[in-house]
Structures are given as C-alpha cells and as structure tokens.
Design an enzyme around this catalytic site. Structure first.
Site, PDB file in Angstrom:
ATOM      1  N   HIS A  43       0.842  -1.206   0.000  1.00 19.16           N
ATOM      2  CA  HIS A  43       0.000   0.000   0.000  1.00 19.16           C
ATOM      3  C   HIS A  43       0.879   1.259   0.000  1.00 19.16           C
ATOM      4  CE1 HIS A  43      -3.043  -2.678   2.309  1.00 19.16           C
ATOM      5  NE2 HIS A  43      -3.548  -2.506   1.111  1.00 19.16           N
TER       6      HIS A  43
ATOM      7  N   LYS B 152     -17.787  -6.765   7.113  1.00 17.83           N
ATOM      8  CA  LYS B 152     -16.554  -7.513   7.417  1.00 17.83           C
ATOM      9  C   LYS B 152     -16.190  -7.306   8.882  1.00 17.83           C
ATOM     10  CE  LYS B 152     -13.862  -7.503   3.122  1.00 17.83           C
ATOM     11  NZ  LYS B 152     -12.639  -6.928   2.542  1.00 17.83           N
TER      12      LYS B 152
ATOM     13  N   ARG C 183      -1.757  -5.846  -8.437  1.00 16.49           N
ATOM     14  CA  ARG C 183      -0.718  -6.814  -8.099  1.00 16.49           C
ATOM     15  C   ARG C 183      -0.555  -7.791  -9.250  1.00 16.49           C
ATOM     16  NH1 ARG C 183      -3.225  -7.499  -2.253  1.00 16.49           N
ATOM     17  NH2 ARG C 183      -4.971  -6.928  -3.541  1.00 16.49           N
TER      18      ARG C 183
ATOM     19  N   SER D 272      -2.891  -7.645   2.922  1.00 12.40           N
ATOM     20  CA  SER D 272      -3.105  -7.508   4.367  1.00 12.40           C
ATOM     21  C   SER D 272      -3.425  -8.869   4.976  1.00 12.40           C
ATOM     22  CB  SER D 272      -4.249  -6.546   4.652  1.00 12.40           C
ATOM     23  OG  SER D 272      -3.931  -5.264   4.200  1.00 12.40           O
TER      24      SER D 272
END
Ligand code: ADP
Length: 161
Positions: A17, A41, A92, A130
């Site tokens: 990040h 979440k 990514r 993460s």
C-alpha cells in the site's frame, strides 16, 4: 489542484500500500487515503486504528498533500464530496484486474467524471496482501519485510493477542 482518492481496507497497511501511496503522491497534488468502513466484514483493526496506523506510516512527499480519513457508502459519492476526480488502485497480478475493471466502470457510471488510475506495484510486493500479513503474524511468522517499520510492533502486539 488535482485530487486523487486511494480507497481500501488497509487492515493493516502494508509496504505494498505504501508503495502505491508514494507513487500516487508523486503524480497528484492532493491524495486522500480513505479507509472503507465496511460493516459486513469483521476487521482486525478498527477504522480509527487503521487511520492512525496509516498516518504514522506515510512519509512526507514534497508537492503533495496527503490526508488520511475513513468513509462509508459509495466510493463515487465520497470522491465527489472531497473533490477527487481520480481513484487510485494498486494492481498486483492479473487476478486483481477483472474485479477492479468492473468496479472502475461502475464508479464511472455513477459519477461520469470519475476515472480510475491503476498503478503497478513493485515486483517485490506482488504477492503481498493484508490477509497474508495477518495470517503470517498470527502464527509468529516474520512480517518485518511487509509492514512499515514504524507500526510493526503495534501490528505484532495486536496479532498475538
Ligand atoms: P488487501 O486487503 O488485499 O491488501 P485493500 O483493500 O486494503 O487490499 O487494498 C486497497 C488497494 O491497494 C487495492 O487497490 C489493492 O489492489 C491495492 N493493494 C493491496 N496490496 C497491494 C500490493 N502489495 N501492491 C499493490 N497494490 C496493492
């Protein structure tokens, strides 16, 4: 003044990040890093903790004002409310692309002046997420290459609790 918004969960912020934040800050005059407050979440860190961890991780980038905040609701509405015309996304692998492509088009449909800019990660962070940090840290793995130095202790303490 060109403003961009970089949204995400940042649970917690990683060096991947941070790499994207610095790249974006070198392009835009103002960058708003925005932590998504997603009630569906169950995060490891609260929104307030995540905002603080990001604030403590980011360096000063000359020529760019970097702000850190949180938001809920639609990203397109939030972007408009802060005067951002660009959404920053980090890419990514190809696997990120399909979902991000769909989100970019949806955001533009809601707010036709909103564009998404994809910045490519450094190859050393290609596999970093993460959730990898959370999984590794929880079982005592070494996360020192993955998490900004200034917040490593706080992340490890939380994971070992
Ligand atoms: P994750 O939980 O998968 O790390 P986030 O929702 O916090 O994801 O990610 C926010 C944004 O940062 C997304 O655009 C995501 O593609 C990007 N991102 C996450 N990790 C990396 C990385 N290692 N390199 C580049 N971009 C990344």
């Amino acid at each position: 003044m060109k403003t961009a918004v970089y949204p995400g969960s940042f649970d917690p912020i990683t060096n991947g990040h941070l790499d994207i934040i610095i790249r974006a800050a070198n392009i835009f005059d103002r960058l708003v890093v925005a932590v998504l407050n997603n009630s569906s979440k169950t995060p490891l860190f609260t929104v307030e903790e995540r905002v603080e961890l990001i604030r403590d991780s980011i360096p000063k980038v000359p020529g760019c004002e970097i702000e850190v905040t949180s938001f809920d609701g639609l990203l397109a509405d939030f972007a408009q409310s802060i005067g951002a015309t660009t959404v920053i996304k980090g890419l990514r692998a190809v696997s990120d692309f399909e979902y991000e492509f769909q989100m970019a088009l949806a955001n533009r449909k809601i707010n036709h002046r909103l564009d998404t800019a994809f910045l490519m990660t450094s190859e050393r962070y290609m596999y970093l997420s993460s959730s990898l940090v959370r999984d590794l840290g929880r079982y005592g793995g070494d996360i020192s290459d993955f998490v900004p130095l200034k917040i490593q202790k706080r992340v490890i303490d939380k994971l070992r609790k």
